[in-house]
Design an enzyme around this catalytic site. Sequence first.
Site, PDB file in Angstrom:
ATOM      1  N   LYS A  77      54.257  -5.150  81.598  1.00 26.38           N
ATOM      2  CA  LYS A  77      54.295  -3.666  80.927  1.00 26.38           C
ATOM      3  C   LYS A  77      52.540  -2.680  81.313  1.00 26.38           C
ATOM      4  O   LYS A  77      52.571  -2.098  81.268  1.00 26.38           O
ATOM      5  CB  LYS A  77      54.361  -3.650  79.817  1.00 26.38           C
ATOM      6  CG  LYS A  77      55.773  -3.362  79.514  1.00 26.38           C
ATOM      7  CD  LYS A  77      55.741  -3.115  78.237  1.00 26.38           C
ATOM      8  CE  LYS A  77      57.415  -2.654  77.935  1.00 26.38           C
ATOM      9  NZ  LYS A  77      58.059  -2.604  76.020  1.00 26.38           N
ATOM     10  N   ARG A  91      66.767  -0.439  86.924  1.00 27.23           N
ATOM     11  CA  ARG A  91      68.142  -1.075  87.177  1.00 27.23           C
ATOM     12  C   ARG A  91      68.711   0.042  86.573  1.00 27.23           C
ATOM     13  O   ARG A  91      68.532   1.596  86.119  1.00 27.23           O
ATOM     14  CB  ARG A  91      68.751  -2.254  85.734  1.00 27.23           C
ATOM     15  CG  ARG A  91      67.833  -1.797  84.373  1.00 27.23           C
ATOM     16  CD  ARG A  91      67.966  -2.927  83.149  1.00 27.23           C
ATOM     17  NE  ARG A  91      67.640  -2.509  82.542  1.00 27.23           N
ATOM     18  CZ  ARG A  91      67.610  -1.635  81.096  1.00 27.23           C
ATOM     19  NH1 ARG A  91      68.472  -0.481  81.403  1.00 27.23           N
ATOM     20  NH2 ARG A  91      66.753  -1.208  80.305  1.00 27.23           N
ATOM     21  N   GLY A 131      62.949  -3.454  72.306  1.00 24.57           N
ATOM     22  CA  GLY A 131      62.134  -2.788  70.869  1.00 24.57           C
ATOM     23  C   GLY A 131      61.015  -3.984  70.318  1.00 24.57           C
ATOM     24  O   GLY A 131      60.823  -3.331  69.780  1.00 24.57           O
TER      25      GLY A 131
HETATM   26  P1  ADP Z   1      61.190  -1.262  75.232  1.00 25.09           P
HETATM   27  O1  ADP Z   1      60.510  -2.052  76.699  1.00 25.09           O
HETATM   28  O2  ADP Z   1      60.927  -2.386  74.623  1.00 25.09           O
HETATM   29  O3  ADP Z   1      61.751  -0.551  74.996  1.00 25.09           O
HETATM   30  P2  ADP Z   1      59.187   0.973  75.109  1.00 25.09           P
HETATM   31  O4  ADP Z   1      57.311   0.754  75.142  1.00 25.09           O
HETATM   32  O5  ADP Z   1      60.055   1.739  75.996  1.00 25.09           O
HETATM   33  O6  ADP Z   1      59.661  -0.597  75.061  1.00 25.09           O
HETATM   34  O7  ADP Z   1      59.188   1.712  73.692  1.00 25.09           O
HETATM   35  C1  ADP Z   1      60.595   1.628  72.926  1.00 25.09           C
HETATM   36  C2  ADP Z   1      60.238   3.193  72.196  1.00 25.09           C
HETATM   37  O8  ADP Z   1      59.290   2.575  71.005  1.00 25.09           O
HETATM   38  C3  ADP Z   1      59.995   4.649  72.949  1.00 25.09           C
HETATM   39  O9  ADP Z   1      61.322   5.319  73.155  1.00 25.09           O
HETATM   40  C4  ADP Z   1      59.090   5.102  71.656  1.00 25.09           C
HETATM   41  O10 ADP Z   1      60.044   5.446  69.933  1.00 25.09           O
HETATM   42  C5  ADP Z   1      58.696   3.650  70.850  1.00 25.09           C
HETATM   43  N1  ADP Z   1      57.264   3.809  71.733  1.00 25.09           N
HETATM   44  C6  ADP Z   1      56.714   3.185  72.613  1.00 25.09           C
HETATM   45  N2  ADP Z   1      55.088   2.962  72.607  1.00 25.09           N
HETATM   46  C7  ADP Z   1      54.646   4.668  71.610  1.00 25.09           C
HETATM   47  C8  ADP Z   1      53.797   4.544  71.535  1.00 25.09           C
HETATM   48  N3  ADP Z   1      52.865   5.087  72.113  1.00 25.09           N
HETATM   49  N4  ADP Z   1      53.882   5.982  70.428  1.00 25.09           N
HETATM   50  C9  ADP Z   1      54.893   6.371  69.771  1.00 25.09           C
HETATM   51  N5  ADP Z   1      55.673   5.746  70.449  1.00 25.09           N
HETATM   52  C10 ADP Z   1      56.093   4.285  70.910  1.00 25.09           C
END
Ligand code: ADP
Length: 450
Positions: free
Chosen positions: A118, A293, A167
């Site tokens: 990331k 993907r 998550g």
């Molecule tokens: P993963 O790869 O585990 O799915 P993500 O980076 O896509 O993680 O984040 C998943 C979820 O976590 C987002 O959709 C949001 O709900 C929450 N999230 C991630 N980053 C932030 C942030 N900077 N502020 C608030 N919520 C966040």
Amino acid sequence: MPVFDKILIANRGEIALRVIRAAREMGIKSVAVHSTADVDAMHVRMADESVCIGPPSSTDSYLSVPALVAACEITGAQAIHPGYGFLSENAKFVQVLEDHEIAFIGPTAEHIRIMGDKITAKDTMKKLGVPCVPGSVGGVPDLDAALKVGAEIGYPVIIKATAGGGGKGMKVAQSAEDMETAFRTARAEGKLNFGNDEVYIEKYLTTPRHIEIQVFGDGKGGAVHLGERDCSLQRRHQKVFEEAPGPEIDPKTRAKIGKVCADAIAGINYTGAGTIEFLYENDEFYFIEMNTRLQVEHPVTEAIFGVDLVREQIRVAQGLPMSFTQDDLEVQGHAIEIRINAEKLPNFTPCPGTISQYHAPGGLGVRMDSALYDGYSIPPYYDSLIGKLIVHGRDRPEALARLSRALGELIVDGIDTTVPLFHALLQEPDILAGTYNIHWLERWLDENMD
Ligand code: ADP
């Protein structure tokens, strides 16, 4: 580039059926792989051929690279579609396939590697002109550095494992006092789940929506976007209800962010389907990650644009051009998907078992993607997603009415499912109005699911 007449699907459940269906319409034969626990699974029955690749544990079957390569060699499959999950974002797997001259229906190992980390992904996107969440520049090595970043960007902040996904490996610190625990936990989760304890820090947004842009590249510098999906309804950072278009996104905003995303992936010669995920707050987009993907929720995009994304993936993997251009893509109506899990409410406890009766809803604008059938025994070893109900209407109210009607027709007897959750959500004024953010569902569950 080879022309495929047989492809192997390195997955199970509804997504394996999804790929088999696309292949069959293209006149391509399909090979299912399965563990010993999945002998009776629908994907095995539906494919043209099948190969048992190991015992129930996914590490020894669906994640076994040697078994998958051997299955290709035995059956003569020229390519692998990974579905989602399992090996779909595993750069080493893609590298091994390249070495064996088996085509991967997806992006290159290099693109998967870049976006799978990331920190590197964020850095790459920033350079490509994509707006990002304010936060640390690169990784944060220790608590002192973390506290410094916290003081600079202001609390609350979120500490994220660079290798995180699903998550996991994310912890919020509301203030400097929380930092030590949050920092250590995020690192530990990263190490435990992904073998990498590097973390970075972002401003924690308090009322954003999760808006993701579907992109598609031909691998030769050509790319399009297929608008957005709003996936803000989440439980433990996992999506449960997705819709397209986003209730809060207007055509001008869509065109603008869509172009930024399409240009970004064109700039790296990206191949196939990808999703660029953002948080959206006060009319601003903030990049969080890219998934390299097909996503679980891709059918809502297919519904509103009338395209088959898996067919496109298979086309570009053969070196063929995409079958549409940006100008061909116009939003038609509104689509919603709900994820139905074999879980018992209120705690979402996994609930595998035998399906005594299954009846899928139908009718205009209804699509049920599921591998269930009467008498099927859901094995306890895998993900609890058992079906996706997707509805399409001329507008959002019509899609909601159709969802309600279709849910009423659905019968899944013999196990507990999350269906009652959706019946309840469809009574909620905020859901009907489309006014919800990423924290809405957790709050609602706290108040309504005791
Ligand atoms: P993963 O790869 O585990 O799915 P993500 O980076 O896509 O993680 O984040 C998943 C979820 O976590 C987002 O959709 C949001 O709900 C929450 N999230 C991630 N980053 C932030 C942030 N900077 N502020 C608030 N919520 C966040």
